[in-house]
Design a protein around this motif. Structure first.
Motif, short mmCIF file in Angstrom:
data_model
loop_
_atom_site.label_atom_id
_atom_site.label_comp_id
_atom_site.label_asym_id
_atom_site.label_seq_id
_atom_site.Cartn_x
_atom_site.Cartn_y
_atom_site.Cartn_z
N TYR A 1 -1.82 11.04 -1.51
CA TYR A 1 -1.33 12.31 -1.96
C TYR A 1 0.27 12.38 -2.13
N LEU A 2 0.92 11.48 -1.48
CA LEU A 2 2.40 11.35 -1.18
C LEU A 2 3.08 10.65 -2.29
N SER A 3 4.00 11.42 -2.91
CA SER A 3 4.98 10.73 -4.11
C SER A 3 5.10 9.28 -3.79
N PRO A 4 4.91 8.34 -4.62
CA PRO A 4 5.29 6.84 -4.27
C PRO A 4 6.94 6.62 -4.28
N GLY A 5 7.80 7.73 -4.62
CA GLY A 5 9.27 7.53 -4.47
C GLY A 5 9.49 8.01 -2.91
N ILE A 6 8.75 8.16 -2.14
CA ILE A 6 9.05 8.60 -0.76
C ILE A 6 8.52 7.54 0.29
N TYR A 7 9.75 6.98 0.97
CA TYR A 7 9.45 5.93 1.72
C TYR A 7 8.59 6.18 3.08
N LEU A 8 8.22 5.11 3.74
CA LEU A 8 7.46 5.57 5.06
C LEU A 8 8.27 4.83 6.23
N GLU A 9 8.93 5.65 7.11
CA GLU A 9 9.64 4.77 8.08
C GLU A 9 8.61 4.52 9.23
N ARG A 10 7.64 5.33 9.36
CA ARG A 10 6.74 4.71 10.47
C ARG A 10 5.47 5.39 10.05
N LEU A 11 4.18 4.46 10.54
CA LEU A 11 2.82 5.00 10.10
C LEU A 11 2.30 5.53 11.67
N CYS A 12 2.87 4.92 12.69
CA CYS A 12 2.21 5.49 14.08
C CYS A 12 3.41 5.32 15.15
N THR B 1 0.74 -1.22 -0.08
CA THR B 1 0.07 0.16 -0.18
C THR B 1 0.88 1.42 -0.07
N HIS B 2 2.03 0.93 0.40
CA HIS B 2 3.06 2.44 0.50
C HIS B 2 4.61 1.53 0.52
N TYR B 3 5.38 2.74 0.25
CA TYR B 3 6.92 2.33 0.12
C TYR B 3 7.37 2.25 1.43
N PRO B 4 7.66 1.16 1.57
CA PRO B 4 8.12 0.65 3.14
C PRO B 4 9.82 0.96 3.50
N TYR B 5 9.98 1.39 4.63
CA TYR B 5 11.35 1.65 5.11
C TYR B 5 12.42 0.62 4.87
N SER B 6 11.96 -0.64 5.24
CA SER B 6 12.79 -1.89 4.98
C SER B 6 13.26 -2.07 3.37
N ARG B 7 12.33 -1.62 2.50
CA ARG B 7 12.57 -1.69 1.24
C ARG B 7 13.97 -0.80 0.66
#
Ligand code: SF4
Length: 323
Positions: free
Chosen positions: A266-277, A14-20
């Motif tokens: 709305y976030l560019s798919p090139g931005i990773y997500l390190e944490r969701l909460c 669903t999103h670009y994870p930090y692990s990847r």
């Protein structure tokens, strides 16, 4: 935002994870090792305030420094902690994580000593440096740019909100303009530094569209990553005092999940997500929301929510942002 090879959302994500992101950057999972620099911040030392930001629990921040940092230099701290992480996770690569307080809040010469000491420790592959948007003057950007020519640097930038009303309510001591200008200066003066923006969602001063607005500003600011936190009320913070005398609403987990969904779409798919909460580190200190005390249930419920709603990061941004 450039979308580099590999930085697309796969069918299963669903999103670009930090692990990847870490695997793409270092070739394998890489572990952050917290170190205490001993530096302060302008909202603690009196430059802006002595009370701290309203959400900040001094005991929480200070406990790490007190237990792990005092009296020991950076290399000693790293060498003490790395063997345990190596053994537990089979880890081979590590990042020195300057986590507590504001780790660019000193003269460049002092900062250079701290950073190079960390980089001199065997198996350290780079630095993660937490700081504030108002503590990055040009000489510090020049230092970061110089070091980043040979070493990985991630700058964890405490933007927290792009809403000035919320920033005032949080007593951050900087405004939206400061964050935007700092992102612009970083992109020009220290382009190899990977910026990871920290944001808090759920302040009662937030308005509809706050999460979408923040995502669009991070896209424009060319950040590499983002770290999301729910507004959490800790007993030993100013928010804790305000909440005890005059309670204000906090988000249910479903409400928070809605904001995460809006942000991701709305976030560019090139931005990773390190944490969701975030999770409260001292459960007895957390006044709300109560789901902050549980480590895994909120993460799992948010992930389920995103899957159920068929979230695709960047699905609502234009192709020019996606590319
Ligand atoms: S949130 Fe960060 S900048 Fe604010 S008082 Fe706490 S440590 Fe300092």
């Amino acid at each position: 935002m450039m979308c580099l090879p590999g930085q697309v959302i796969t069918d299963l994500e669903t999103h670009y994870p930090y692990s990847r992101y870490l695997k793409e950057t270092f070739g394998e999972t890489t572990y952050k090792v917290p170190v205490a620099s001993g530096l302060s911040c302008p909202t603690r030392d009196g430059a802006l305030s002595k009370d701290g930001c309203a959400f900040c629990d001094l005991r929480g921040s200070a406990s790490y420094f007190g237990k792990q940092g005092r009296g020991r230099n950076i290399a000693e701290q790293l060498r003490e902690r790395i063997p345990g992480i190596r053994e537990r996770f089979g880890a081979r690569k590590f990042l020195a994580y300057f986590q507590s307080y504001t780790n660019t809040y000193a003269e460049p010469a002092r900062l250079e000593e701290l950073y190079l000491e960390a980089l001199g420790v065997e198996d350290i592959s780079g630095l993660c440096i937490s700081t504030r948007p108002d503590c990055l003057p040009d000489p510090v950007l020049e230092l970061l740019d110089r070091i980043s020519q040979d070493h990985y640097i991630s700058l964890e930038l405490g933007i927290q909100s792009f809403n000035d009303q919320t920033l005032d309510w949080l007593k951050r001591g900087h405004n939206e303009r400061c964050s935007i200008e700092t992102l612009e200066r970083l992109a020009v003066r220290a382009p190899r530094v990977d910026v990871c923006a920290h944001l808090i969602l759920g302040a009662p001063t937030d308005v509809p569209g706050t999460a979408r607005d923040a995502a669009l500003k991070l896209n424009a600011g060319r950040v590499r990553g983002a770290k999301l936190h729910q507004l959490m009320i800790l007993k030993s913070s100013e928010l804790g005092e305000r909440f005890a005398t005059d309670p204000f609403p906090t988000l249910t987990l479903d409400q928070y999940s809605e904001r995460v969904l809006e942000f991701l779409e709305y976030l560019s798919p090139g931005i990773y997500l390190e944490r969701l909460c975030a999770t409260a580190s001292h459960k007895d200190e957390c006044l709300g929301p109560d789901w902050s005390c549980d480590r895994w249930t909120p993460h799992n419920r948010i992930r389920e929510f995103l899957e159920r709603r068929q979230c695709v990061q960047g699905s609502k941004v234009s192709d020019t942002v996606r590319l």
